[in-house]
Design a protein around this motif. Structure first.
Motif, PDB file in Angstrom:
ATOM      1  N   GLU A   1      59.109 -16.783-108.860  1.00  0.00           N
ATOM      2  CA  GLU A   1      59.309 -18.198-109.180  1.00  0.00           C
ATOM      3  C   GLU A   1      59.220 -19.069-107.934  1.00  0.00           C
ATOM      4  N   VAL A   2      59.890 -18.638-106.853  1.00  0.00           N
ATOM      5  CA  VAL A   2      59.860 -19.433-105.625  1.00  0.00           C
ATOM      6  C   VAL A   2      58.457 -19.422-105.024  1.00  0.00           C
ATOM      7  N   GLY A   3      57.784 -18.276-105.095  1.00  0.00           N
ATOM      8  CA  GLY A   3      56.420 -18.202-104.592  1.00  0.00           C
ATOM      9  C   GLY A   3      55.492 -19.158-105.319  1.00  0.00           C
ATOM     10  N   ASP A   4      55.677 -19.292-106.622  1.00  0.00           N
ATOM     11  CA  ASP A   4      54.862 -20.212-107.411  1.00  0.00           C
ATOM     12  C   ASP A   4      55.131 -21.658-107.001  1.00  0.00           C
ATOM     13  N   ALA A   5      56.402 -21.987-106.775  1.00  0.00           N
ATOM     14  CA  ALA A   5      56.751 -23.339-106.340  1.00  0.00           C
ATOM     15  C   ALA A   5      56.186 -23.640-104.956  1.00  0.00           C
ATOM     16  N   LEU A   6      56.263 -22.674-104.057  1.00  0.00           N
ATOM     17  CA  LEU A   6      55.721 -22.859-102.711  1.00  0.00           C
ATOM     18  C   LEU A   6      54.203 -23.026-102.754  1.00  0.00           C
ATOM     19  N   ALA A   7      53.551 -22.281-103.630  1.00  0.00           N
ATOM     20  CA  ALA A   7      52.100 -22.397-103.736  1.00  0.00           C
ATOM     21  C   ALA A   7      51.705 -23.813-104.141  1.00  0.00           C
ATOM     22  N   ALA A   8      52.494 -24.416-105.051  1.00  0.00           N
ATOM     23  CA  ALA A   8      52.217 -25.785-105.470  1.00  0.00           C
ATOM     24  C   ALA A   8      52.384 -26.754-104.302  1.00  0.00           C
ATOM     25  N   ALA A   9      53.422 -26.542-103.501  1.00  0.00           N
ATOM     26  CA  ALA A   9      53.633 -27.402-102.324  1.00  0.00           C
ATOM     27  C   ALA A   9      52.527 -27.196-101.298  1.00  0.00           C
ATOM     28  N   HIS A  10      52.184 -25.945-101.038  1.00  0.00           N
ATOM     29  CA  HIS A  10      51.147 -25.651-100.038  1.00  0.00           C
ATOM     30  C   HIS A  10      49.796 -26.226-100.454  1.00  0.00           C
ATOM     31  N   ALA A  11      49.527 -26.262-101.746  1.00  0.00           N
ATOM     32  CA  ALA A  11      48.261 -26.809-102.234  1.00  0.00           C
ATOM     33  C   ALA A  11      48.133 -28.290-101.901  1.00  0.00           C
ATOM     34  N   GLN A  12      49.278 -28.951-101.683  1.00  0.00           N
ATOM     35  CA  GLN A  12      49.257 -30.374-101.316  1.00  0.00           C
ATOM     36  C   GLN A  12      49.506 -30.577 -99.823  1.00  0.00           C
ATOM     37  N   GLY A  13      49.411 -29.509 -99.062  1.00  0.00           N
ATOM     38  CA  GLY A  13      49.562 -29.617 -97.613  1.00  0.00           C
ATOM     39  C   GLY A  13      50.986 -29.738 -97.136  1.00  0.00           C
ATOM     40  N   ILE A  14      51.958 -29.329 -97.966  1.00  0.00           N
ATOM     41  CA  ILE A  14      53.371 -29.444 -97.610  1.00  0.00           C
ATOM     42  C   ILE A  14      53.935 -28.067 -97.308  1.00  0.00           C
ATOM     43  N   VAL A  15      54.489 -27.901 -96.124  1.00  0.00           N
ATOM     44  CA  VAL A  15      55.151 -26.663 -95.729  1.00  0.00           C
ATOM     45  C   VAL A  15      56.643 -26.936 -95.675  1.00  0.00           C
ATOM     46  N   HIS A  16      57.427 -26.144 -96.381  1.00  0.00           N
ATOM     47  CA  HIS A  16      58.863 -26.408 -96.490  1.00  0.00           C
ATOM     48  C   HIS A  16      59.580 -26.212 -95.157  1.00  0.00           C
ATOM     49  N   ARG A  17      59.342 -25.101 -94.485  1.00  0.00           N
ATOM     50  CA  ARG A  17      59.871 -24.760 -93.155  1.00  0.00           C
ATOM     51  C   ARG A  17      61.318 -24.277 -93.150  1.00  0.00           C
ATOM     52  N   ASP A  18      62.027 -24.339 -94.251  1.00  0.00           N
ATOM     53  CA  ASP A  18      63.432 -23.909 -94.224  1.00  0.00           C
ATOM     54  C   ASP A  18      63.816 -23.224 -95.536  1.00  0.00           C
TER      55      ASP A  18
END
Length: 236
Positions: A121-138
């Motif tokens: 689930e978290v990997g899927d959410a991160l993939a959506a963020a990464h697709a928009q050029g957003i890296v969470h970092r924390d």
């Protein structure tokens, strides 16, 4: 300066402090216009007065407002106002009812099936963020909220790094939590989505074992182990 009952822009009334960190505090608040509970991240006064950080905070608010995914907390609003003579910058987000993963892990590790569901689930959410050029970092258990139905919500993009706004991150400033810090976060390497994948791997290890793979008395010791030590094996 801030406390229960403080009003921001004559709309959001703070109700209770939920937590805090290096970037600011998070409060539960009431949106008096729409009549709903929200979570508000307030940037610390020192960072609000720093034009670079304030601009990065606003840019991240804009970036996150465009991200729509069930595993990512929604961003509703961004604003600034004056409280007791000081300028305050704040981000208004969805208030997630549930319990943070770190509190759950204090009661003991998860089983493999529950861990893999969470990672997916978290990997899927991160993939959506990464697709928009957003890296969470924390990415860490404190920033993963488990809803009453068992689903996961990724929170606190307060130190996120948008690739399009990379120049706004202070050179040499490490904005991650040492226990989950990818090796390149501690060096001069460029930050890429891989740092979130690494951190999620650490979270998975902690879920399975009940403890972090690398520990130490200081953040420097822990980061040194991330850089140079082999990963301790998992139990059979």
């Amino acid at each position: 300066m801030l406390g229960a009952g403080t009003s921001l822009n004559d709309r959001y009334v703070l109700a209770g402090r939920l937590g805090g960190g290096g970037m600011g505090e998070v409060w539960r608040a009431d949106d008096t216009v729409l009549g709903r509970a929200v979570a508000i991240k307030v940037l610390t006064p020192a960072l609000t007065e720093n034009p670079t950080f304030a601009q990065r905070f606003q840019n991240e608010a804009r970036a996150m407002a465009t991200l729509r995914h069930p595993g990512v907390v929604n961003v509703y609003d961004y604003g600034t106002c004056e409280v007791d003579g000081r300028q305050v910058s704040f981000l208004v987000m969805e208030y997630v009812r549930g319990e943070s993963l770190d509190r759950i892990l204090h009661r003991g590790p998860l089983g493999p099936a529950a861990t893999m569901r969470l990672v997916a689930e978290v990997g899927d959410a991160l993939a959506a963020a990464h697709a928009q050029g957003i890296v969470h970092r924390d990415v860490k258990p404190a920033n993963l909220m488990i809803r009453p139905d068992g689903s996961v919500a990724l929170t606190d993009f307060g130190i996120a790094h948008s690739v399009s706004a990379g120049h706004l991150t202070a050179t040499g400033t490490m904005l991650c939590s040492a226990g989950y810090c990818a090796p390149e976060m501690a060096t001069a390497s460029d930050v890429t989505p891989a740092v979130d994948v690494y951190a999620l791997g650490v979270v998975a290890y902690e879920c399975l074992t009940g403890h972090l793979p690398f520990q130490g008395d200081t953040p420097v010791q822990i980061i040194f182990k991330h850089l140079h030590s082999p990963i301790p094996p998992l139990p059979r």
